[in-house]
Design a protein around this motif. Structure first.
Motif, short mmCIF file in Angstrom:
data_model
loop_
_atom_site.label_atom_id
_atom_site.label_comp_id
_atom_site.label_asym_id
_atom_site.label_seq_id
_atom_site.Cartn_x
_atom_site.Cartn_y
_atom_site.Cartn_z
N MET A 1 -6.44 -8.28 -4.38
CA MET A 1 -6.37 -6.83 -4.48
C MET A 1 -7.62 -6.19 -3.89
O MET A 1 -8.75 -6.61 -4.18
CB MET A 1 -6.24 -6.40 -5.94
CG MET A 1 -6.16 -4.89 -6.15
SD MET A 1 -6.09 -4.45 -7.91
CE MET A 1 -4.49 -5.13 -8.37
N SER B 1 -3.50 7.48 -11.99
CA SER B 1 -3.95 6.32 -11.22
C SER B 1 -4.80 5.39 -12.07
O SER B 1 -4.60 4.17 -12.08
CB SER B 1 -4.74 6.78 -9.99
OG SER B 1 -5.19 5.69 -9.22
N ASN C 1 0.83 -1.19 0.00
CA ASN C 1 0.00 0.00 0.00
C ASN C 1 0.88 1.25 0.00
O ASN C 1 1.95 1.27 0.61
CB ASN C 1 -0.88 -0.03 1.26
CG ASN C 1 -1.48 1.31 1.61
OD1 ASN C 1 -2.39 1.78 0.95
ND2 ASN C 1 -0.95 1.93 2.66
N ALA D 1 -9.72 -2.65 -3.81
CA ALA D 1 -9.87 -1.47 -4.67
C ALA D 1 -10.80 -0.46 -3.99
O ALA D 1 -12.00 -0.42 -4.25
CB ALA D 1 -10.43 -1.89 -6.03
N LEU E 1 3.77 4.00 -8.46
CA LEU E 1 2.64 3.08 -8.46
C LEU E 1 2.99 1.64 -8.84
O LEU E 1 2.23 0.72 -8.50
CB LEU E 1 1.56 3.58 -9.42
CG LEU E 1 0.84 4.87 -9.04
CD1 LEU E 1 -0.12 5.27 -10.15
CD2 LEU E 1 0.09 4.70 -7.73
N LYS F 1 6.55 -1.92 -6.12
CA LYS F 1 5.68 -3.04 -5.74
C LYS F 1 6.18 -4.34 -6.36
O LYS F 1 6.15 -5.41 -5.72
CB LYS F 1 4.24 -2.77 -6.17
CG LYS F 1 3.62 -1.57 -5.47
CD LYS F 1 2.26 -1.22 -6.05
CE LYS F 1 1.72 0.05 -5.42
NZ LYS F 1 0.44 0.49 -6.03
N ILE G 1 -1.15 -3.43 -12.33
CA ILE G 1 -0.98 -4.31 -11.17
C ILE G 1 -1.97 -5.47 -11.22
O ILE G 1 -1.70 -6.55 -10.70
CB ILE G 1 -1.11 -3.52 -9.86
CG1 ILE G 1 -0.07 -2.40 -9.81
CG2 ILE G 1 -0.92 -4.42 -8.65
CD1 ILE G 1 1.38 -2.88 -9.84
N GLU H 1 -5.04 -0.93 -3.99
CA GLU H 1 -4.93 -0.03 -5.13
C GLU H 1 -6.03 1.03 -5.08
O GLU H 1 -6.03 1.86 -4.21
CB GLU H 1 -4.97 -0.85 -6.42
CG GLU H 1 -3.77 -1.79 -6.60
CD GLU H 1 -2.44 -1.07 -6.70
OE1 GLU H 1 -2.42 0.08 -7.21
OE2 GLU H 1 -1.41 -1.64 -6.29
N SER H 2 -6.97 0.99 -5.98
CA SER H 2 -8.02 2.00 -6.07
C SER H 2 -9.14 1.44 -6.92
O SER H 2 -8.92 0.57 -7.76
CB SER H 2 -7.47 3.28 -6.69
OG SER H 2 -8.52 4.13 -7.14
N PHE I 1 -2.65 -6.52 -2.35
CA PHE I 1 -2.37 -5.21 -2.95
C PHE I 1 -3.52 -4.27 -2.63
O PHE I 1 -4.69 -4.62 -2.82
CB PHE I 1 -2.23 -5.32 -4.47
CG PHE I 1 -1.05 -6.14 -4.93
CD1 PHE I 1 0.18 -5.55 -5.12
CD2 PHE I 1 -1.20 -7.50 -5.18
CE1 PHE I 1 1.27 -6.30 -5.56
CE2 PHE I 1 -0.12 -8.26 -5.61
CZ PHE I 1 1.12 -7.66 -5.80
N ARG J 1 -2.52 1.92 -12.51
CA ARG J 1 -2.86 0.90 -11.51
C ARG J 1 -3.39 -0.38 -12.18
O ARG J 1 -3.30 -1.47 -11.61
CB ARG J 1 -3.89 1.43 -10.52
CG ARG J 1 -3.33 2.44 -9.53
CD ARG J 1 -4.35 2.78 -8.46
NE ARG J 1 -3.98 3.90 -7.63
CZ ARG J 1 -3.23 3.82 -6.53
NH1 ARG J 1 -2.76 2.64 -6.15
NH2 ARG J 1 -2.95 4.88 -5.81
N VAL K 1 -8.85 0.87 -10.73
CA VAL K 1 -8.22 -0.24 -11.46
C VAL K 1 -9.15 -0.81 -12.52
O VAL K 1 -8.68 -1.47 -13.46
CB VAL K 1 -7.76 -1.38 -10.51
CG1 VAL K 1 -6.64 -0.92 -9.61
CG2 VAL K 1 -8.93 -1.95 -9.73
#
Length: 250
Positions: free
Chosen positions: A174, A147, A82, A176, A106, A110, A154, A133-134, A131, A151, A137
């Protein structure tokens, strides 16, 4: 007797990372925390002196990652990957230098961290890699051009890790997150307020109204799911992207 576990949490000095680290420590899990700022890391150590280990540094620096790996305990059983995001901006506002920096922020660290941790987990035939992320993704988010674009890489990396580590005892997932009540989201309020010539408070209200739940997420709720994914009970879930965004990704 259950083997003692320890978890590495990166970006643990604020926001979602801090909430995850706090949750692990409150559950009695030995936790290694890292971030560039040490002040909040020290507050975690003060509350849980026997469980919390502080290893401050900048994860975007390859040398620090190598030093970090050398200091991890043999009981390491998982990692919460993170960090903060890049500046809020539209694609038309971005320079190539900003794209290069966003890749470093980003993606690159990682991959380096994960690649160095994999042999440790494979040797133990156990590992939980999560992971953070957001929600970007899987869908672009306004003013998150960097982003939303980077992202997504990933996802491909994580799913390839699942494919290449079948039967290893390792899981890769992940989270998000969407808009949460953390300092990180304030950059979006500020950007939107500048674009529309409104106050940051009004920008926050508009963004909150765009969420189906009509609310912002809470870091502690986010952490509760992260803790489960980092636990032995999550052995039958891997390669998944779990949105915590109040329904905006529906």
């Amino acid at each position: 007797m259950q083997t003692p576990r320890s978890i590495l949490v990166t970006g643990a000095s604020s926001g979602l990372g801090y909430a995850v680290a706090s949750g692990l420590l409150e559950k009695g899990c030995a936790t290694i925390v890292t971030a560039r700022s040490t002040q909040k890391l020290e507050s975690l150590k003060e509350k849980h002196p026997s469980l919390c280990t502080i290893l401050p540094g900048d994860l975007t620096q390859p040398e620090f990652i190598e030093q970090l790996i050398d200091q991890l305990p043999t009981t390491l059983s998982g990692v919460f990957i993170n960090a903060g995001g890049p500046p809020a901006a539209r694609l038309s506002e971005l320079s190539l230098e900003q794209w290069d920096e966003a890749y470093r922020l980003l993606i690159r660290w990682k991959i380096q961290l994960t690649q160095l941790l994999l042999p440790l987990f494979i040797k133990k035939k156990y590992g939980r890699i999560v992971f953070s992320e957001s929600t970007s993704v899987t869908r672009p988010v306004e003013n998150l051009g960097l982003s939303s674009s980077l992202r997504m890489a990933i996802i491909g990396y994580m799913k390839t890790l699942v494919l290449e580590n079948q039967g290893s005892g390792l899981t890769f997932n992940m989270l998000a997150p969407g808009f949460h009540e953390t300092q990180a989201v304030e950059r979006l309020f500020k950007k939107k307020s500048e674009q529309q010539n409104i106050s940051p408070e009004e920008a926050k209200k508009q963004m909150q109204q765009s969420v189906p739940t009509r609310s912002m997420g809470q870091a502690e709720d986010f952490a509760s799911l992260a803790l489960w994914l980092l636990s032995p009970q999550s052995n039958f879930i891997t390669g998944q992207i779990i949105h915590l965004d109040g329904g905006t990704s529906v």
